[in-house]
Design an enzyme around this catalytic site. Structure first.
Site, mmCIF file in Angstrom:
data_model
loop_
_atom_site.group_PDB
_atom_site.id
_atom_site.type_symbol
_atom_site.label_atom_id
_atom_site.label_comp_id
_atom_site.label_asym_id
_atom_site.label_seq_id
_atom_site.Cartn_x
_atom_site.Cartn_y
_atom_site.Cartn_z
ATOM 1 N N LYS A 10 -7.903 7.492 -2.188
ATOM 2 C CA LYS A 10 -6.590 7.655 -1.561
ATOM 3 C C LYS A 10 -5.946 9.007 -1.915
ATOM 4 O O LYS A 10 -6.354 9.664 -2.877
ATOM 5 C CB LYS A 10 -5.683 6.491 -1.991
ATOM 6 C CG LYS A 10 -6.207 5.133 -1.532
ATOM 7 C CD LYS A 10 -5.198 4.026 -1.811
ATOM 8 C CE LYS A 10 -5.726 2.678 -1.371
ATOM 9 N NZ LYS A 10 -4.725 1.600 -1.538
ATOM 10 N N TYR A 50 -5.487 -0.379 8.450
ATOM 11 C CA TYR A 50 -4.846 -1.456 7.678
ATOM 12 C C TYR A 50 -4.227 -2.523 8.581
ATOM 13 O O TYR A 50 -3.305 -3.214 8.152
ATOM 14 C CB TYR A 50 -3.761 -0.859 6.775
ATOM 15 C CG TYR A 50 -4.298 -0.271 5.479
ATOM 16 C CD1 TYR A 50 -5.047 -1.040 4.588
ATOM 17 C CD2 TYR A 50 -4.019 1.050 5.125
ATOM 18 C CE1 TYR A 50 -5.516 -0.516 3.390
ATOM 19 C CE2 TYR A 50 -4.489 1.574 3.921
ATOM 20 C CZ TYR A 50 -5.237 0.783 3.064
ATOM 21 O OH TYR A 50 -5.705 1.292 1.871
ATOM 22 N N ASN A 113 -2.706 3.391 -5.733
ATOM 23 C CA ASN A 113 -3.688 2.747 -6.617
ATOM 24 C C ASN A 113 -5.089 3.354 -6.499
ATOM 25 O O ASN A 113 -6.083 2.707 -6.772
ATOM 26 C CB ASN A 113 -3.706 1.224 -6.396
ATOM 27 C CG ASN A 113 -4.159 0.837 -5.002
ATOM 28 O OD1 ASN A 113 -4.324 1.691 -4.131
ATOM 29 N ND2 ASN A 113 -4.369 -0.449 -4.779
ATOM 30 N N HIS A 116 -9.398 2.285 -2.194
ATOM 31 C CA HIS A 116 -9.513 1.061 -1.398
ATOM 32 C C HIS A 116 -11.003 0.743 -1.267
ATOM 33 O O HIS A 116 -11.830 1.651 -1.232
ATOM 34 C CB HIS A 116 -8.918 1.299 -0.003
ATOM 35 C CG HIS A 116 -9.317 0.263 0.990
ATOM 36 N ND1 HIS A 116 -8.629 -0.916 1.134
ATOM 37 C CD2 HIS A 116 -10.364 0.213 1.857
ATOM 38 C CE1 HIS A 116 -9.235 -1.645 2.066
ATOM 39 N NE2 HIS A 116 -10.279 -0.978 2.521
ATOM 40 N N GLU A 127 -13.395 -0.894 9.306
ATOM 41 C CA GLU A 127 -12.982 0.330 8.613
ATOM 42 C C GLU A 127 -13.954 1.477 8.913
ATOM 43 O O GLU A 127 -13.537 2.628 9.092
ATOM 44 C CB GLU A 127 -12.899 0.059 7.110
ATOM 45 C CG GLU A 127 -11.762 -0.895 6.780
ATOM 46 C CD GLU A 127 -11.829 -1.494 5.385
ATOM 47 O OE1 GLU A 127 -11.012 -2.376 5.089
ATOM 48 O OE2 GLU A 127 -12.690 -1.087 4.570
#
Ligand code: CMP
Length: 136
Positions: A10, A50, A113, A116, A127
Site C-alpha cells: 500500500k 475494494y 496497514n 493487502h 483483484e
C-alpha cells in the site's frame, strides 16, 4: 498449476521505502513472485478493487488512501500460498499484529496497514483483473 495469491503493497509502505523488504518476506519462505506491477490506482479502480467493502463505513477513507500514491501488486505462487500469506502479513489491525508479521512490523493504523492480500480464490481473480487485466 500451483496456488496463487495477489498482494498489494500500500501507499504508506511505498512512502517508507519498504518494497524490497516486504517482497523479500515472501521470497524468504520459498514463494515465487510471478508477476509484479507498480501502479497508481484511479479512484474508480480503487472502488472496484475494494467493491466487496462498498457498504462498510471505512470505504470512504479506504478508497482515497489506496489512490493516494503508487502501489506495488505482486502475484505470488507456492504451496498453500493464500493461507501462508495471510499469516505472513498478520491481522488487519496492526495494533493486534504480532512482531515479525508485515503489518506488525510496518503498519501504523487499520487503514495504513502496509499490505493487502486476497482472502479467497474469487477475490484473487477479481483483484487480478483490476490490476493486470484479463488472465494470461
Ligand atoms: P485490506 O486487507 O486491504 O482490506 C480492506 C481494508 O480496509 C483493510 O485491509 C484495512 O486497511 C481497511 N479498513 C479500515 N477500517 C477497517 C475496519 N474497521 N475493518 C476492516 N478493515 C478496515
Amino acid at each position: 498449476m500451483k496456488d496463487r495469491t495477489l498482494i498489494l503493497i500500500k501507499p504508506d509502505a511505498i512512502r517508507k521505502g519498504l518494497i524490497g523488504v516486504i517482497l523479500s518476506r515472501f521470497e524468504n519462505v520459498g514463494f515465487k513472485i510471478v508477476k509484479l506491477k507498480m501502479v497508481r490506482l484511479s479512484e474508480e479502480d480503487a472502488k472496484n478493487f475494494y467493491s466487496v467493502h462498498m457498504n462498510k463505513p471505512f470505504f470512504k477513507n479506504l478508497v482515497p488512501f489506496i489512490a493516494s500514491g503508487p502501489v506495488v501488486a505482486a502475484v505470488i505462487e507456492g504451496e498453500d500460498v493464500r493461507v501462508v500469506t495471510r499469516k505472513i502479513i498478520g491481522p488487519t489491525n496492526p495494533k493486534y499484529a504480532p512482531p515479525g508479521t508485515i503489518r506488525g512490523d510496518f503498519g501504523t493504523s487499520i487503514t495504513e496497514n502496509a499490505i493487502h492480500a486476497s482472502d479467497s480464490h474469487d477475490s484473487f481473480l477479481k483483484e487480478y483483473e483490476v490490476i493486470f487485466g484479463s488472465q494470461d
